[in-house]
Design an enzyme around this catalytic site. Structure first.
Site, short mmCIF file in Angstrom:
data_model
loop_
_atom_site.label_atom_id
_atom_site.label_comp_id
_atom_site.label_asym_id
_atom_site.label_seq_id
_atom_site.Cartn_x
_atom_site.Cartn_y
_atom_site.Cartn_z
N SER A 255 10.53 6.48 16.55
CA SER A 255 10.18 7.70 15.85
C SER A 255 9.62 7.47 14.45
CB SER A 255 11.39 8.63 15.76
OG SER A 255 12.44 8.01 15.03
N LYS B 23 10.20 8.09 5.43
CA LYS B 23 10.28 8.84 6.69
C LYS B 23 10.88 10.21 6.37
CE LYS B 23 12.14 8.43 11.42
NZ LYS B 23 12.92 7.58 12.34
N SER C 44 13.89 2.87 16.58
CA SER C 44 12.88 3.68 15.90
C SER C 44 12.22 3.02 14.70
CB SER C 44 13.47 5.02 15.47
OG SER C 44 13.57 5.85 16.60
#
Ligand SMILES: [Mg+2]
Ligand SMILES: [Zn+2]
Lengths: 477, 475, 101
Positions: free
Chosen positions: A149, A74, A173
């Protein structure tokens, strides 16, 4: 060549020499080449570096526990020398000066970093629509969001591009996109995994965790990234060891959901079936009460935005990142930050600043921290009676891209079921448990007491050995 | 104007003498080169986390104990937000509502004590240099550990403010927590200043003065600001609440920001640092490391027969006091130990530009030299030669004072049988002086003594010479 | 609980060094008002005497020894850090003057 899909099978094949790290990398790059144009999970694929890395691995004698396993990162986790943006214009062009502990531990274990995954800017969102560099699509239906996210990480695993990705979870997330993409995602106990090198969103809520195809792979990854780090003062001293405990005699709690959650009927049905399965595997299902759960979302957004408003202060275009030329200092700050942050980031900075400002602090920020205490106590009381608490990860399956972008509040409400674990610092995992009426994946959330990560993953593994939901793959790949 | 009473409160930032910074392991030292002493942590890169330096916390506790503060069993760090280029994170890690020390006081040494509000830990900021058209930022100082000492507004003159700082500096140097070198920025001071009509009138509007960077400037800046406020009040106007900057070059304070522009620092607990609980045993261990205060030492020296002036000079620095005391203890003569420390020893250190503790003549050696004088083996002039010889000896095995006496040939001649012929010879050669003395000019004796010392190359025992002279000159 | 006015939003934006056009300020003020209304649901909870929890762990006294960076320290220092900046001169970060010319 057909590569094994799971991280465990891959590393075993690589360790025995059945397949070389370079072959694995080439296979992964081919899949990304084939799928990512449509999905958009990656902000950047660092193919040449991955190949070089694989060659170095082949030459070395070390056979770490993740030898030859490719993984995606990420874009809020740093790897020295790699660009890093948090999907924000303000960091565009910046290269990380050092590596995050969790990323470094994966690399030291023989895993191979492949590329950087898309996300909502700084983690502000649940749909990966709030990225400055474009959206990511759900591999099960490319008109739908992947969640967020960590949407890029979840989509990369769900589409079979990589067996493992790192995500971060501040209010759901990791678990929410894992649920929406039909993969397994773990938010470990707060302090289990060092946050050093993770670009902070909500410092007292953030945890790094794995997204993989199974709870077993998540446990394998966690056993590498977990453990004390002297560079993180909130890092726990306890070591992590996987557990074999199955569901027999495990006390499984089911809490009544807050009225505002009202999950879709097909989600409720899949979750009920999953609980029946657990019961048939020997679990002892009983009700538990979490009386303050419905307030978690409000308390969460106050704490998270307060901390975010503070954490985003360092982005000023002076020591790194982008700057807008200006003739005086005040204008420099305002123009640099206004151009660099997206609207959701601005909204959260303002809201957090408001909650912390003199005159409002007690009514908002402090009140939220008191409610947080009550939520933590609810869990402590519940875990005196049960080993895990199960329920849906999200009230809704993945929705259509663009559907909620103009209504922050309705989007925020999607985090209702995932935020309590962050407020309490407890571990929680989302595993696939079937599909809704539109054929979109449904996630089952298992929450455990602090430091109960191993038991939680063992329960999830037992469930996955008896079911095949986690083995289903979207046609998109 | 005489009918205004000044009310002054000082806030003092002191850099702690640690090896590393407060939250990272960069050296706590000034790099010669700007931005050479930084890492991702103190430069506020994304993703870094602060881990507190244990020694910095302990030095803060020791400072608090030396100032008689109540050290708090529970305290925490907070974030204080404002934007400035030398504050990399956009917030300073400091302490807000739960500082680690409360109360305490600064003992001015004249019977008065100025109460303190609190002491807290915090990190230092970097340095900005302003040039025409741009500013330059050096982050070397970022993250150096500080304590902020907040005094109550109980000072009523610039001289008292100076005395407060002087006492505070001595106390912290004695506790070995900081060098407190204002010129080098390891002690920095902000002042809150207001005027009121009478001593029981409510406090007037206060002005905060920043950037006062030397002891001399503290009094000058306060004098200027008090006169400025008095002039405003005398004209019937009111003083604006604001922050003013002391401009050293122009010798004046000027407005930096008004109350309307006052900051909302949005303090909240630093989530990256778990709270600090100080156990009684931890606090007690620091208490043991707090040396005897300079005030107590001064009293002890006066009781041993030293003058108030001597006692003050000897307690100015802990190194000087330690040197003096060690010498005193070894030779058992406070007066001689004090004389030597204040004159030859301080001069030697000054000339060589080294600390008194680094001198080659250690207190034990000095005590031996004093002992040789006391036993009559050498006189003062010889003692000084011995002192200088050992002081300038090259590295290698050290000569003892007794060996130096032999090497220099400065052993004193005290045997009257050896001295009497010399005395008679000098008397024969100086008939005029002898005659003068006999006429009652006692001063003539000094001339004779001088000639005798010259003839013996300074080695004659002055007391014995005096006795022989008096005997031979008596009618 | 009080709600922020659009003027207050402008003050918050100034504190955060963000530029908000009047229109954006008004829109965000509206959104914040809805969000704050919703936050006010917390008012109904009795939190008298409840300790706030700013931390997610119960750790205490986590410190590091006062030891300088060693050769094995893998963090970059000095020049490597300075080079990350968008504009430098004379070994310093270059920033616009506090007051414009
Ligand atoms: Mg301060
Ligand atoms: Zn540093």
């Amino acid at each position: 060549m057909s590569l094994p899909r799971s991280a465990r099978a891959l590393t075993e094949a690589a360790a025995t020499g059945e397949i070389s790290p370079l072959d694995i990398v080439e296979g992964v790059l081919a899949r990304i080449e084939a799928s990512d144009g449509e999905i958009g999970a990656f902000l950047e694929v660092r193919a040449e570096e991955a190949r070089a890395h694989a060659r170095r691995l082949e030459a070395s004698k070390d056979r770490g526990p993740l030898f030859g396993v490719p993984f995606a990162i990420k874009d809020n986790l740093q790897l020295a020398g790699w660009p890093i943006t948090c999907a924000s214009r303000i960091l565009e062009g910046h290269r990380a000066a050092y590596s995050a502990t969790a990323v470094q531990r994966l690399v030291d274990a023989g895993a191979i970093p492949i590329g950087r995954c898309n996300m909502d800017e700084f983690g502000f969102g649940s749909s990966t629509e709030h990225s400055a560099f474009g959206i990511t699509r759900n591999p099960w239906n490319t008109d739908r969001i992947p969640g967020g996210s960590s949407g890029g990480s979840a989509a990369a695993v769900a589409s079979g591009m990589v067996p493992l990705a790192l995500g971060t979870d501040t209010g759901g997330s990791i678990r929410q996109p894992a649920a929406l993409c039909g993969v397994t995602g773990l938010k470990p106990t707060y302090g289990r995994v060092s946050r050093f090198g993770l670009i902070a969103f909500g410092s007292s809520l953030d945890q790094i965790g794995p997204i993989a195809r199974s709870a077993e792979d998540c446990a394998l990854a966690l056993s590498v990234i977990a453990g004390h780090d002297p560079r993180d003062a909130t890092s726990l001293p306890e070591t992590f060891a996987t557990s074999d405990r199955d569901l027999a005699g495990l006390r499984v709690g089911v809490a009544e959901l807050p009225a505002s959650a009202s999950p879709a009927a097909s989600i409720q049905a899949r979750v009920a079936e999953a609980i029946d399965t657990m019961s048939s595997l020997g679990a002892e299902v009983r009700p538990v009460a979490l009386p303050h759960a419905e307030h978690a979302i409000a308390a969460y957004y106050l704490v998270a935005t307060s901390e975010a408003s503070s954490n985003l202060s360092r982005f000023d275009g002076i020591r790194y990142g982008n700057r807008v030329p200006a003739t005086d200092l005040r204008t420099h700050y305002i123009e640099t930050r206004s151009a660099g942050f997206g609207e959701e980031a601005k909204r959260r900075i303002l809201l957090g600043g408001f909650a912390l400002s003199s005159g409002y602090y007690d009514a908002y920020y402090k009140k939220a921290l008191q409610v947080r205490t009550l939520i933590r106590r609810d869990f402590e009381a519940a875990f005196a009676d049960v080993d895990v608490i199960v329920g849906p990860t999200t009230p809704l399956a993945a929705f259509t891209i663009g559907d909620s972008i103009d209504d922050p509040l309705s989007l925020w409400l999607c985090d209702l079921l995932t935020t309590p674990a962050n407020l309490a610092g407890i571990p929680a995992v989302s595993i696939p448990c079937g599909f809704d009426d539109d054929g979109m994946p449904v996630g089952l959330q298992l929450q455990g007491p602090a430091l109960g990560d191993a038991k939680l993953l063992a329960a999830a593994t037992t469930f996955q050995r008896a079911t095949t939901f986690h083995d289903q793959r979207p046609g998109a790949s | 104007m005489t009918d205004w009473q000044p009310v002054i409160g000082l806030e003092v930032h002191v850099q702690l003498s640690t090896r590393t910074k407060l939250f990272c392991d960069c050296a706590n030292a000034f790099g010669t080169l700007a931005n050479s002493n930084t890492c991702p942590i103190c430069a506020g890169h994304p993703g870094v986390l602060p881990v507190p330096n244990e020694q910095a916390l302990l030095l803060g506790v020791r400072a608090a104990l030396a100032l008689g503060c109540d050290v708090q069993p529970f305290s925490k760090f907070d974030r204080k937000h404002y934007f400035y280029p030398d504050l990399p994170k956009g917030y300073q890690i400091s302490q807000y509502d739960l500082p680690f020390a409360l109360n305490g006081s600064v003992d001015l040494g004249d019977g008065r004590r100025i109460d303190l509000e609190r002491i807290h830990w915090e990190e230092d900021a970097g340095k900005s240099t302003h040039e025409a058209g741009y500013s330059l930022v050096d982050l070397n100082r970022c993250g150096v550990p500080l304590i902020e000492i907040v005094g109550k507004p109980n000072l009523h003159s610039p001289a008292d403010a100076h005395a407060f700082l002087d006492s505070l500096k001595r106390t912290l140097r004695y506790a070995t927590v900081s060098t407190c070198d204002m010129e080098k920025g390891s002690l920095r001071c902000d002042a809150n200043v207001s005027l009121r009509r009478t001593s029981d009138a409510p406090l007037g509007t206060k002005v905060e003065i920043k950037n006062v960077n030397s002891f001399k400037m503290v009094e000058r800046a306060l004098d200027f600001e008090l006169a400025r406020q008095a002039a405003i009040l005398d004209s019937g106007a009111t003083v604006a609440q604001e922050t003013r900057l002391w401009d050293e070059a122009r010798g004046e304070t000027r407005s930096m920001r008004s109350k309307e522009e006052a900051m909302d620092y949005r303090y909240f607990p630093e989530p990256d640092i778990p709270p600090i609980e100080l156990a009684t045993s931890t606090i007690d261990a620091q208490r043991e490391l707090v040396a005897e205060s300079w005030q107590t030492r001064r009293h002890r020296y006066e009781s041993a027969g030293l003058t108030a002036y001597d006692a003050s000079v000897l307690t100015a620095e802990p190194d000087i006091a330690d040197y003096f005391e060690a010498t005193w203890q070894a030779c058992d003569d406070a007066k001689q130990a004090a004389n030597w420390t204040q004159t030859d020893v301080l001069r030697a250190a000054g000339e060589r530009g080294v600390g008194i503790a680094e001198l080659r003549v250690r207190p034990n050696t000095l005590a031996e030299i004093i002992g040789l004088v006391q036993s009559g083996l050498i006189n003062f002039a010889g003692a000084r030669k011995v002192f200088n010889r050992i002081l300038d000896a090259n590295d290698g095995p050290c000569e003892t004072p007794a060996e130096a006496v032999v090497a220099l040939g400065v052993a004193q001649i005290s045997d009257p049988h050896l001295l009497e012929p010399i005395v008679r010879e000098v008397m024969g050669a100086c008939e005029k002086a002898v005659a003068d003395y006999r006429k009652g000019k006692t001063k003539a004796l000094d001339a004779l003594k001088g000639r005798i010392m010259g003839k013996t190359k300074g080695r004659a025992d002055p007391a014995v010479v005096g006795e022989i002279l008096t005997r031979l000159l008596s009618p | 609980m009080d709600k922020p006015q659009p003027t207050e939003i402008k003050v918050l934006a100034e504190l955060a060094r963000l530029r908000l056009e009047d229109q954006t300020a008004a829109r965000i003020a509206g959104q914040l008002e809805r969000i704050l209304d919703w936050f006010r649901s917390l008012d109904a909870i009795d939190t008298a005497g409840v300790e706030p929890s700013p931390y997610a762990v119960v750790l205490r006294n986590v410190t590091r020894p006062d030891e300088p960076a060693t050769a094995t320290d893998d963090l970059p220092h000095g020049q490597d850090i300075l080079n990350c900046g968008p504009e430098q001169t004379k070994d310093c970060y270059l920033v616009p003057p506090v007051l414009g010319s």
